[in-house]
Enzyme design. Structure first.
Site, short mmCIF file in Angstrom:
data_model
loop_
_atom_site.label_atom_id
_atom_site.label_comp_id
_atom_site.label_asym_id
_atom_site.label_seq_id
_atom_site.Cartn_x
_atom_site.Cartn_y
_atom_site.Cartn_z
N ARG A 93 0.91 -1.25 0.03
CA ARG A 93 -0.16 -0.35 0.17
C ARG A 93 0.71 1.28 0.35
O ARG A 93 1.54 0.95 0.59
CB ARG A 93 -0.97 0.23 1.15
CG ARG A 93 -2.01 -0.81 1.11
CD ARG A 93 -3.33 -0.41 -0.21
NE ARG A 93 -4.14 -1.43 -0.50
CZ ARG A 93 -4.09 -2.13 -0.77
NH1 ARG A 93 -2.96 -2.86 -1.05
NH2 ARG A 93 -5.21 -3.06 -0.74
N GLU A 150 -4.63 7.48 -4.95
CA GLU A 150 -5.11 6.70 -5.88
C GLU A 150 -5.89 7.27 -7.15
O GLU A 150 -6.55 7.55 -6.27
CB GLU A 150 -4.87 5.30 -6.16
CG GLU A 150 -3.74 4.95 -5.21
CD GLU A 150 -3.25 3.04 -4.82
OE1 GLU A 150 -4.58 2.80 -5.23
OE2 GLU A 150 -2.95 2.35 -5.00
N HIS A 166 -1.74 0.12 -9.53
CA HIS A 166 -2.16 -0.75 -8.81
C HIS A 166 -2.38 -1.91 -9.58
O HIS A 166 -3.83 -2.20 -9.35
CB HIS A 166 -3.22 -0.17 -7.99
CG HIS A 166 -3.71 -0.99 -6.83
ND1 HIS A 166 -4.01 -0.08 -6.04
CD2 HIS A 166 -4.01 -2.31 -6.12
CE1 HIS A 166 -4.25 -1.03 -4.54
NE2 HIS A 166 -3.60 -2.30 -4.51
#
Ligand SMILES: NC(=O)C1=CN([C@@H]2O[C@H](COP(=O)(O)OP(=O)(O)OC[C@H]3O[C@@H](n4cnc5c(N)ncnc54)[C@H](O)[C@@H]3O)[C@@H](O)[C@H]2O)C=CC1
Ligand SMILES: O=C(O)C(=O)COP(=O)(O)O
Length: 599
Positions: A287, A316, A335
């Protein structure tokens, strides 16, 4: 008040070789029961997550793209609304019409979402591992179960970690961009080798250990840091577990695989970068929040960190002009760790099964905010779950005014060893029974302890250890409420508490004691409790009053302290008698008090 009388030892109905260690404290009275017809038992979900009364198909909101196989499973059971890219406001508006919500990492499931759902949302399914985008405390407070899909994307995330590691070491992304820009810069993109280098895997869980295994195959020396990982699991794949400082000071490469929690937030920061080997290379598929991103830019600029390969970011998508993303020594992916065809199909099935199971009332083994109780234990406890809830319901309805319940003692009598009996589910269901009849709160296994605490109800649990064979998990369950008055004085035991006790017979919960009186009535439909002077013809009198109004009597049982003295009659009824009928029962001369209790 009835006094205890132990003339007829109904204890014989416990397993014959049992002895009750507290028997002297548990006075007994005699009881007999009349079964009017065989009882019916409706199938009930084990642990109800869905609001009572949900007869129509539940609605599942899928807020981010989910694999087809998962959608198919969901559609067999529920109405499925696939609405992607909802704004926070749109999500809050929609959620009040949904029983379940499925998200990936891109949707923030905030407290506002739970509040906006007004109690309808019962399950949040996180189609992946990290649940840092779900407000777990708010979910629990609202009785909403959170489940995730913890295993299906492990390999995908590990492979992406290895892909980033190798791509970073050989400048693949930068060189690709350069070639596409018409350049041919062979000297600029000389890389570093992986073989023989030390990789520190931070977080040696599912993904971390798969990364470690693969890195060993690439000839790297792998060490790991994880305060909770067992050393033998690490040793089994040739990895040494070391302390945090040693890991970061020794490593040529660091790969991050811990969850984002308050403890891991900004774990890599100015102070920790300063302890690293100069020229270290960092991979992050965990993360973004575990790295202080501004500090990473400083470490890259000063050369402490030679390169970083990042799949995840604090925000994000990151800002377009983010210094970190634009940094020449940074390789970035959006991601993508879990984004393989295979992982997405697997995750979709894993989460769809968990959500459908939870909507059906089953406890998902991937529950994040509910006690993990193995399914075989739950299956065995099923009838006791029902018993527990009904005893709670009866006990609270016996309290005068229904409120003021603060001190509850639950006693389980069992021949099982203490750690062989998991009472968490039973406690939760007693709590549900105690709270739901007197409030609008929906209580389940997720929010039971929280709700009890919030209402200042202290529930203590006690075990009576029985001798004998532990075939059934619980011989009887007793619920006592202290420091309250009762609507039915006979429900007060000699020690001054409201007391109800029950057991499971042939899979059906029965009420076996009220106050100091033994009764025996199956806990189905509703119950009328009557105290009367024991005399012939009472059953007939009450039965005929009920019969006149066509109220079906399923069971009757009389517990008395001695022949012709006070007795308590428990009558199981299928329908709720009218006020008039109840009044007529009260007017029967021998009836001293009575109460109608809904189950
Ligand atoms: N980029 C992506 O698409 C993906 C990212 N992830 C991320 O990877 C993380 C790990 O996933 P799994 O391995 O499946 O979870 P896991 O729960 O199997 O492993 C996490 C490990 O981190 C350890 N840990 C906890 N606190 C720590 C600390 N302070 N220092 C070091 N280790 C610590 C735990 O003991 C555990 O062994 C997830 O939480 C998620 O955030 C997971 C899948 C895909
Ligand atoms: O499973 C995880 O923790 C992930 O980070 C994967 O996220 P995603 O489902 O691809 O948005």
């Amino acid at each position: 008040m009835a006094t205890a009388h132990s003339q007829t030892l109904r204890i014989s109905s416990l397993s014959s070789s049992s002895s009750l260690s507290l028997s002297s404290k548990l006075p007994l009275s005699s009881a007999f029961s009349v079964s009017f017809r065989s009882s019916r038992r409706a199938a009930r979900p084990l642990v109800v997550f869905v609001s009572a009364g949900l007869d129509a198909k539940p609605t599942v909101l899928v807020a981010e793209k989910l694999g087809e196989a998962g959608l198919k499973l969901l559609k067999e059971f529920a109405n499925v609304d696939c609405s992607y890219n909802l704004s926070p406001e749109e999500l809050c508006t929609k959620i009040s019409l949904c029983d379940a919500l499925i998200v990936r990492s891109g949707t923030k499931v905030t407290r506002e979402v739970f509040e906006s759902s007004a109690g309808r949302l019962k399950v949040v399914g996180r189609a992946g591992v990290g649940i840092d985008n779900v407000d777990l405390a708010a979910a629990t407070e609202h009785g909403c179960l959170v489940v995730n899909a913890p295993t299906a994307n492990t390999v995908a995330a590990a492979e992406h970690g290895i892909a980033l590691l190798a791509a970073m070491a050989r400048n693949v992304a930068q060189a690709d961009a350069s070639v596409k820009a018409g350049k041919w810069q062979r000297n600029k993109y000389v890389g570093v080798s992986l073989v023989g280098k030390t990789l520190a895997v931070m977080g040696f869980g599912k993904v971390g250990s798969e990364v470690a295994r693969r890195a060993k195959g690439l000839g790297m020396n792998v060490i790991a840091h994880d305060p909770y990982a067992p050393a033998d699991r690490a040793r089994a794949i040739g990895v040494e577990l070391v302390g945090f400082d040693e890991a970061i000071a020794t490593a040529d490469f660091i790969s991050l695989h811990m969850p984002l929690t308050p403890a891991t937030n900004k774990m890599l920061n100015d102070e920790t970068f300063a302890k690293m080997k100069k020229g270290v290379r960092i991979v992050n598929v965990a993360r973004g929040g575990v790295i202080d991103e501004d500090a990473l830019v400083r470490a890259l600029d000063s050369g402490i960190v030679a390169q970083a390969a990042l799949d995840v970011f604090t925000v994000e998508p990151p800002a377009k002009d983010s210094k970190l993303i634009m940094h020449e020594q940074v390789t970035a992916t959006p991601h993508l760790g879990a984004s393989t065809m295979e992982a997405q199909e697997g995750v979709a099935i894993e989460i769809a099964e968990a959500v459908v199971g939870a909507l059906k009332g089953e406890l998902a083994s991937t529950a994040v905010n509910a006690p993990m109780v193995p399914s075989e234990v739950l299956t065995e406890l099923q009838p006791y779950v029902d018993l527990a809830e009904k005893l709670g319901r009866l006990a609270v309805q016996l309290v005068a005014g229904g409120s003021g319940v603060k001190t509850v003692k639950v006693t389980y009598a069992s021949a099982r060893a203490p750690d062989d009996l998991d009472t968490r589910v039973l406690r939760a269901m007693i709590t549900k029974g105690l709270i739901e009849p007197i409030s609008s709160v929906f209580v389940n296994l997720v929010n039971a302890d929280f709700t009890a605490k919030q209402r200042g109800i202290r529930i203590t649990e006690e075990r009576i250890i029985l001798d004998g064979s532990p075939e059934s998990p619980v011989e009887f369950v007793q619920v006592q409420i202290a420091n309250v008055e009762s609507r039915f004085a006979s429900a007060i035991s000699d020690s001054g508490e409201i007391k109800v006790e029950g057991k499971v017979k042939d899979g059906i919960p029965h009420l076996t004691k009220v106050g100091s009186f033994d009764v025996d009535v199956s806990l189905e439909g509703s119950i009328i409790l009557c105290r009367q002077v024991d005399q012939p013809g009472m059953i007939g009198k009450v039965g005929s009053v009920l019969g006149q109004e066509n109220v079906n009597v399923s069971f009757m049982s009389v517990g008395r302290i001695a022949p012709r003295k006070q007795a308590v009659m428990a009558i199981g009824v299928d329908e709720q008698p009218s006020k008039d009928t109840l009044k007529k029962i009260g007017e029967i001369p021998a009836v001293e008090e009575f109460v109608f209790l809904k189950l």
